[in-house]
Design an enzyme around this catalytic site. Structure first.
Site, PDB file in Angstrom:
ATOM      1  N   HIS A 133      33.768  57.731  68.949  1.00 22.97           N
ATOM      2  CA  HIS A 133      32.533  58.404  68.507  1.00 22.97           C
ATOM      3  C   HIS A 133      31.459  57.397  68.106  1.00 22.97           C
ATOM      4  CE1 HIS A 133      34.178  58.332  64.250  1.00 22.97           C
ATOM      5  NE2 HIS A 133      32.899  58.125  64.011  1.00 22.97           N
ATOM      6  N   SER A 187      33.689  54.321  59.999  1.00 27.42           N
ATOM      7  CA  SER A 187      34.195  54.811  61.282  1.00 27.42           C
ATOM      8  C   SER A 187      34.643  53.662  62.154  1.00 27.42           C
ATOM      9  CB  SER A 187      33.071  55.517  62.033  1.00 27.42           C
ATOM     10  OG  SER A 187      32.984  56.837  61.639  1.00 27.42           O
ATOM     11  N   ASP A 235      40.002  59.656  69.726  1.00 27.90           N
ATOM     12  CA  ASP A 235      38.827  58.923  69.231  1.00 27.90           C
ATOM     13  C   ASP A 235      39.118  57.421  69.156  1.00 27.90           C
ATOM     14  OD1 ASP A 235      36.368  58.400  68.169  1.00 27.90           O
ATOM     15  OD2 ASP A 235      36.788  59.260  66.184  1.00 27.90           O
TER      16      ASP A 235
END
Ligand SMILES: *[C@@H]1O[C@H](CO)[C@@H](O)[C@H](O)[C@H]1NC(C)=O
Length: 260
Positions: free
Chosen positions: A66, A207, A111
């Site tokens: 992402h 992230s 992901d």
């Protein structure tokens, strides 16, 4: 909500996404995590996005799919304080990105993304790859793991950190994430972790960073609940080890034509 990159002022988040940034943690001992990568994605039309990542080979960094936004990708290795130009830094542009072919934007499943660097990192006391996990067995419930990042330290007002911070979290039962999250949790490709007391978390800006259990990167910071802190969802790295190895082999065979 996705644990997305920290933008100065604005977030690019799909509805429902939730935080990245270390909450309730502490400053890491400088350079105690020499595999940590700070990933900057700079679109020409917008401020830079940031993600975490980890070095697994001299020329390959693992991060979250992402984080795959358009823009110029630069990786900083060997950093502790991002506001000081430390002599340990190695800043290297990415040559190629390899997002997982089954990455699903809607559910954030699979992901994971590899970044191939334009030049190999020099291995030093401050820059070292981390070994990938064995594909089996899965990390057990209750295992104590660490997540590190330069992301947000609190929700309101948002504040990001100049220095690398870390927080310890526990691996939780798959059912805890299945039960308490409003979006689908896929146990085969996702890992559930958090602070049972709900005080510690990774947040926006972390992230792509690793969740390290007993020295092994078992998770990648992916997404979490829209409000509140725990539990959070990590990409289950062990499940992707065969894919990572194949992709790294392919990258090694591709040569050096510049394509980022
Ligand atoms: C969760 O599910 C995965 C995949 O089925 C399994 O390997 C793992 O042992 C389960 N438990 C935990 C705590 O992750």
């Amino acid at each position: 909500m996705l644990l997305l990159f920290l933008l100065p002022g604005a977030f690019l988040l799909p509805p429902g996404a939730r935080g990245g940034g270390i909450v309730g943690g502490r400053e890491a001992v400088p350079h105690s995590r020499p595999y940590m990568a700070f990933v900057t994605i700079k679109p020409w039309w917008a401020p830079a996005y940031h993600c975490g990542g980890f070095l697994v080979r001299e020329d390959v960094v693992v991060t979250a799919a992402h984080c795959n936004v358009k823009g110029r990708v630069t990786v900083t290795l060997g950093a502790h304080n991002l506001r000081k130009r430390e002599p340990s830094w190695q800043r290297i542009r990415a040559r190629r990105r390899v997002p997982h072919p089954q990455y699903d934007k809607r559910t954030t499943n699979n992901d994971i993304m590899l970044l191939q660097l334009r030049t190999r990192a020099a291995l030093t006391a401050w820059v070292k790859p981390i070994r990938l996990p064995a594909p089996w067995p899965a990390v057990p419930v209750g295992a104590r793991c660490w997540v590190a990042g330069w992301g947000r330290m609190r929700f309101h007002p948002p504040k990001s950190s100049a220095v690398l911070r870390e927080v310890d979290l526990a691996v939780m039962a798959n059912e805890t994430c299945e039960r308490s999250l409003t979006r689908p949790y896929y146990p085969a490709s996702m890992l559930c972790a958090g602070d049972p007391r709900g005080k510690k978390a990774s947040l926006k800006g972390d992230s792509g960073g690793p969740l390290v259990c007993a020295g092994v990167p078992q998770g990648i910071v992916s997404w979490g609940p829209a409000n509140g802190i725990s539990p959070e969802v990590y990409t289950r790295v062990s499940r992707f080890v065969p894919w990572i190895r194949r992709a790294m082999q392919r990258l090694a065979g591709l040569g050096t034509s510049p394509r980022a």
